[in-house]
Design a protein around this motif. Structure first.
Motif, short mmCIF file in Angstrom:
data_model
loop_
_atom_site.label_atom_id
_atom_site.label_comp_id
_atom_site.label_asym_id
_atom_site.label_seq_id
_atom_site.Cartn_x
_atom_site.Cartn_y
_atom_site.Cartn_z
N THR A 1 0.81 -1.22 0.00
CA THR A 1 0.00 0.00 0.00
C THR A 1 0.85 1.27 0.00
OG1 THR A 1 -0.16 0.06 2.42
CG2 THR A 1 -1.88 -1.15 1.22
N ALA A 2 2.17 1.14 0.13
CA ALA A 2 3.04 2.32 0.05
C ALA A 2 3.09 2.82 -1.39
CB ALA A 2 4.44 1.98 0.54
N VAL A 3 3.24 4.15 -1.54
CA VAL A 3 3.30 4.76 -2.86
C VAL A 3 4.69 5.39 -3.01
CG1 VAL A 3 2.36 6.50 -4.41
CG2 VAL A 3 0.83 5.22 -2.89
N ALA B 1 8.78 7.83 12.57
CA ALA B 1 7.67 7.15 13.23
C ALA B 1 6.36 7.47 12.53
CB ALA B 1 7.63 7.54 14.70
N SER B 2 5.31 6.78 12.91
CA SER B 2 4.05 6.86 12.18
C SER B 2 3.51 8.29 12.12
CB SER B 2 3.01 5.95 12.83
OG SER B 2 2.80 6.30 14.18
N GLY B 3 2.99 8.63 10.95
CA GLY B 3 2.31 9.91 10.77
C GLY B 3 3.21 11.11 10.59
N LEU C 1 9.60 0.35 4.31
CA LEU C 1 8.49 1.30 4.20
C LEU C 1 7.21 0.54 4.54
CD1 LEU C 1 10.71 2.81 2.58
CD2 LEU C 1 8.92 3.58 1.02
N LEU C 2 6.56 0.94 5.62
CA LEU C 2 5.35 0.25 6.06
C LEU C 2 4.11 0.85 5.40
CD1 LEU C 2 6.25 -0.52 9.78
CD2 LEU C 2 6.42 -2.01 7.78
N MET D 1 7.70 4.32 9.14
CA MET D 1 6.52 3.71 9.75
C MET D 1 5.25 4.10 8.98
SD MET D 1 8.02 1.97 11.97
CE MET D 1 9.49 1.87 12.98
N PRO D 2 4.09 3.52 9.34
CA PRO D 2 2.87 3.76 8.56
C PRO D 2 2.48 5.23 8.46
CG PRO D 2 2.57 1.87 9.99
CD PRO D 2 3.87 2.48 10.38
#
Length: 235
Positions: A97-99, A149-151, A112-113, A131-132
């Protein structure tokens, strides 16, 4: 299909294992971890085969190193140096789902999450943890062993130097540099350059203190190596 070993068996390693399964590019062989209590057990159904040095006994397997947390974000760089594997042993793991744009690049050993976005001409180095739901915009440069980290959101033309750690939900203004082995606290807004080896927090982010000892040790090691390269052996 190449076999893959994940060095580490903690949270980041478990998330990477799920990404490997979702992507279907590698056959996941198992985790390696130096905690002997984990050897012979399973983590989320994936076996822990032994200690990290087992990578040398399985030369045909690809490797990704998934260790480190905010209290010791230098651990990944230390393991890379300790294992001393050639670059072609390292896999790059990208969640489906990573772009990643056609003009962007991701180095060996990086992860790459889910739902990451690299928009245009983004350069991600080796052994970087993304992270996501991280967004890296045009012309960003993320050097080796950095962690996002995420976000996290980076404006255009941001540079994260080697080993920098950017906490969950942090925002970094366009054209800004975060120095090597510095840490940005979660939810912070970085509006100006951050020197190497410091911890910055808040909105706008301000210096809190020096980075922890493992990060400062990595910073001094890198500085010493650069000095030897330029000026010859240190005495």
């Amino acid at each position: 299909m190449s076999g893959l070993l994940i060095v580490g068996a903690g949270g980041f390693a478990r998330e990477t294992a799920q990404a490997v399964r979702d992507a279907g590019e590698f056959k996941l062989l198992g985790h390696l971890d130096d905690n002997p209590a984990l050897h012979g057990t399973e983590v989320d159904g994936v076996p822990v085969l032994g200690g990290c040095d087992l990578v040398h006994d399985l030369p045909d397997a690809r490797v990704v190193i998934c260790v480190g947390n905010p209290s010791n974000y230098a651990a990944r760089a230390r393991l890379v140096r300790r294992l001393a594997l050639p670059a072609d042993r390292y896999a790059t793991v990208i969640h489906p789902t990573a772009v990643v744009s056609a003009t962007s690049e991701v180095g060996p050993g990086s992860v790459l999450l889910a739902h990451c976005v690299l928009t245009a001409a983004v350069r991600v180095g080796a052994h970087v943890a993304v992270m996501p739901q991280v967004v890296l915009t045009h012309d960003d440069v993320v050097e080796d062993c950095a962690t996002l980290a995420s976000g996290v959101r980076l404006g255009g033309g941001v540079r994260l130097e080697r080993g920098a750690y950017v906490g969950s939900g942090a925002l970094v203004r366009e054209g800004t540099t975060v120095g090597a082995w510095s840490l940005i606290g979660m939810g912070s807004s970085v509006l100006g350059d951050v020197p190497p080896g410091e911890v910055w927090v808040g909105s706008p982010a301000r210096r809190l203190r020096a980075a922890d000892t493992p990060a400062l040790d990595e910073l001094s090691t890198r500085t010493a190596r650069a000095t030897r390269t330029v000026g010859g052996p240190l005495t």
